[in-house]
Design an enzyme around this catalytic site. Structure first.
Site, short mmCIF file in Angstrom:
data_model
loop_
_atom_site.label_atom_id
_atom_site.label_comp_id
_atom_site.label_asym_id
_atom_site.label_seq_id
_atom_site.Cartn_x
_atom_site.Cartn_y
_atom_site.Cartn_z
N ASP A 176 0.91 -1.15 0.00
CA ASP A 176 0.00 0.00 0.00
C ASP A 176 0.94 1.19 0.00
O ASP A 176 1.60 1.46 1.02
CB ASP A 176 -0.87 0.02 1.25
CG ASP A 176 -1.83 1.20 1.24
OD1 ASP A 176 -1.40 2.30 0.84
OD2 ASP A 176 -3.00 1.03 1.59
N HIS A 177 1.06 1.86 -1.14
CA HIS A 177 2.15 2.83 -1.24
C HIS A 177 2.02 4.00 -0.26
O HIS A 177 2.98 4.69 0.01
CB HIS A 177 2.36 3.30 -2.69
CG HIS A 177 1.38 4.34 -3.15
ND1 HIS A 177 0.13 4.03 -3.63
CD2 HIS A 177 1.47 5.69 -3.22
CE1 HIS A 177 -0.50 5.14 -3.97
NE2 HIS A 177 0.29 6.16 -3.74
N HIS A 239 -5.76 2.81 1.32
CA HIS A 239 -4.97 3.95 1.79
C HIS A 239 -5.57 4.65 3.03
O HIS A 239 -4.89 4.88 4.02
CB HIS A 239 -4.80 5.00 0.68
CG HIS A 239 -4.24 4.45 -0.60
ND1 HIS A 239 -3.31 3.45 -0.63
CD2 HIS A 239 -4.47 4.76 -1.90
CE1 HIS A 239 -2.99 3.17 -1.88
NE2 HIS A 239 -3.68 3.96 -2.68
C1 BG6 Z 1 -3.63 4.70 -6.25
C2 BG6 Z 1 -5.00 4.78 -6.84
O1 BG6 Z 1 -3.53 3.63 -5.36
O2 BG6 Z 1 -3.36 5.91 -5.54
C3 BG6 Z 1 -5.12 5.98 -7.75
O3 BG6 Z 1 -5.26 3.59 -7.58
C4 BG6 Z 1 -4.73 7.25 -7.02
O4 BG6 Z 1 -6.45 6.10 -8.26
C5 BG6 Z 1 -3.37 7.08 -6.36
O5 BG6 Z 1 -4.68 8.30 -7.97
C6 BG6 Z 1 -3.06 8.25 -5.47
O6 BG6 Z 1 -1.74 8.17 -5.02
P1 BG6 Z 1 -0.92 9.45 -4.58
O7 BG6 Z 1 0.34 8.92 -4.01
O8 BG6 Z 1 -0.73 10.27 -5.81
O9 BG6 Z 1 -1.78 10.15 -3.57
#
Ligand code: BG6
Length: 487
Positions: A176-177, A239
């Site tokens: 989960d980044h 997230h």
């Molecule tokens: C991803 C989603 O996990 O996270 C995307 O699939 C979203 O839809 C993205 O745009 C958002 O990531 P960040 O790091 O740009 O907030």
């Protein structure tokens, strides 16, 4: 501290996909350039496209210069980097097609191996099965699973069970980044390394908590995927739930992966269920229509050429209650949406008013303390305190002043979330990855909301692109006498 680096083979399945070029390859390039990858390490791009080595190198270079900041790219570094990158054609569902991959892997004595599955989850089972068939899984191998891991609890279980036939749970890294973002990890430091924060972090002192992840972008060429998922599955289930867990969990007994994951799971299990009976009072879903962002007209979600009729939500807002001692009576309001006014991700800890105010403040209300943890667009942590206005007026006037705990000004290049997470996989540290029971508990809680939404118990609202969601989103918090935090 000098760390012992092990030469690692990093195999990216789905190497020519958007995530790979936008995030994975740039992260690996930075790790290489900053000396975190051992020189004997290799990056093996696996895909269903047949490119010659020359074409592969050319494409990788083009994409790198597109997706990393100009000042971070160097031809000199790339000339060395290209020596560790390889590519191979594999049709994920065709077991025989893995033999070239086996050949490449057998050419090296690298003991450490990471398979990064950045493909549709439909292929996870096939890929793991073939890796096992060709004896490419060693006891030290790890596999990284990109989201989405399922669309609901049942499909998540199917995917996980397939992978678990070939890898043990401790070899599986579910990414989960958001957990790789510096400020997100800083929540642990803020909460558990600061004595002054500890006694304030509960229902006695906190009025409520808000978590907002707002994006100004739309579905960006991913309509086919997004329309099947929507904001709840794409953002909230993973997230936002992870952010909520880190804010709400009890102190873990160590930084060890299982200690942290145990505490996160306890939070997920304490979430008050949202069911058909209370879903209308606690949730809002909406889809954007045409509008404008930064003065530029933006078409509506349904105007996307890949979307026909759709009841997919691009915005979701929820009131979440946690039934435990620490959080009894403290609502968490969470929301996420696409095509909102601006990109802004933040966690707001709103403290209660002082028990009794001795200040008249010329009839103006005195605000209460608030801690704002901003993830994006710039990282910051700000504590607002109340201060006297420095003047000679007869009645003391008060104003809110901000104490910056982390200021957004540092010029040093910020490490991307994927750099941190890929390095953790290379180091075999699963702390920032999700354990099976976390994923399942999050799905279980989210599923009951999604089922009620599917039965149309909560009407789908509209909001114009470039706004902060529908008025129902404002109402969700306003009916409890509160407001969303605005800068
Ligand atoms: C991803 C989603 O996990 O996270 C995307 O699939 C979203 O839809 C993205 O745009 C958002 O990531 P960040 O790091 O740009 O907030």
């Amino acid at each position: 501290m000098n760390e012992i680096k092990k030469p690692t083979d990093i195999i990216i399945f789905g190497a020519y996909g958007d995530l790979s070029f936008r995030k994975l390859i740039p992260a690996l390039y930075h790790l290489f350039s900053d000396g975190y990858l051992e020189e004997e390490s290799r990056i093996i791009s696996v895909s269903r496209q047949k490119l010659s080595r020359k074409e592969h190198i050319k494409l990788t270079k083009e994409k790198l210069s597109e997706f990393i900041e100009k000042e971070s790219f160097s031809n000199e570094v790339f000339d060395k980097f290209k020596e560790i990158i390889h590519s191979v054609y594999v049709d994920f569902a065709d077991n025989d097609s893995y033999k070239d991959l086996k050949k490449i892997l057998d050419e090296s004595s690298n003991e450490d191996r990471v398979s990064y599955l950045s493909t549709s989850p439909n292929f996870f089972g096939d890929i793991c099965k073939s890796l096992s068939h060709w004896e490419l899984i060693k006891p030290t191998s790890r596999v990284v699973l990109e989201k989405p891991i399922g669309k609901d609890l049942e499909s998540a279980r199917e995917i996980n069970n397939e992978v678990l036939k070939y890898f043990n749970e401790n070899q599986i890294y579910r990414i989960d980044h958001y957990l790789g973002k510096n400020t997100v990890q800083n929540i642990l430091a803020l909460r558990f390394a600061n004595r002054i924060i500890m006694p304030l972090w509960d229902a006695t002192n906190i009025d409520h908590i808000q978590i907002t992840v707002a994006e100004s972008v739309g579905v960006e060429g991913r309509a086919g995927y997004y329309d099947q998922y929507g904001a709840m599955r794409d953002m909230i289930q993973n997230h936002l739930m992870q952010l909520l867990c880190l804010v709400a969990m009890e102190p873990p007994c160590s930084l060890d992966a299982n200690s942290i994951r145990d505490e996160k799971v306890k939070v997920l299990r304490s979430l008050r269920p949202i069911t058909r009976e209370n879903v209308a009072a606690n949730t809002v879903r909406a889809q954007y229509s045409n509008g404008s962002i930064n003065g530029q007209p933006v078409p509506g979600y349904l105007d996307n050429k890949d979307i026909e009729e759709s009841l997919t939500e691009t915005f979701a807002a929820l009131r979440v209650d946690i039934d435990n001692w620490r959080w009894n009576g403290v609502p968490f309001y969470i929301r996420s949406g696409k095509r909102m006014e601006k990109r802004n991700s933040e966690i707001v800890i709103q403290f209660k008013d002082v028990p009794y105010s001795i200040f008249q403040n010329n009839g103006e209300p005195v605000s209460s303390n608030k801690l704002v943890i901003t993830l994006q667009p710039e990282e910051s942590i700000t504590l607002s305190l109340i201060n006297k206005v420095p003047e000679l007026s007869e009645n003391m006037r008060l104003e809110e002043v901000d104490l910056e705990l982390i200021s957004p000004s540092s010029t040093k290049r910020k490490n991307e979330a994927y750099e941190r997470l890929l390095l953790d996989v290379v180091r075999s540290n699963p702390t920032l990855f999700m354990r099976l029971d976390e994923v399942e508990s999050a799905w279980k809680w989210v599923d009951s909301i999604l089922e009620a939404w599917e039965d149309n118990i909560v009407p789908m609202k509209k909001y114009a692109a470039g706004t902060n969601g529908p008025s129902a989103g404002v109402q969700l918090i306003a009916k409890d006498g509160r407001d969303w935090h605005e800068d």
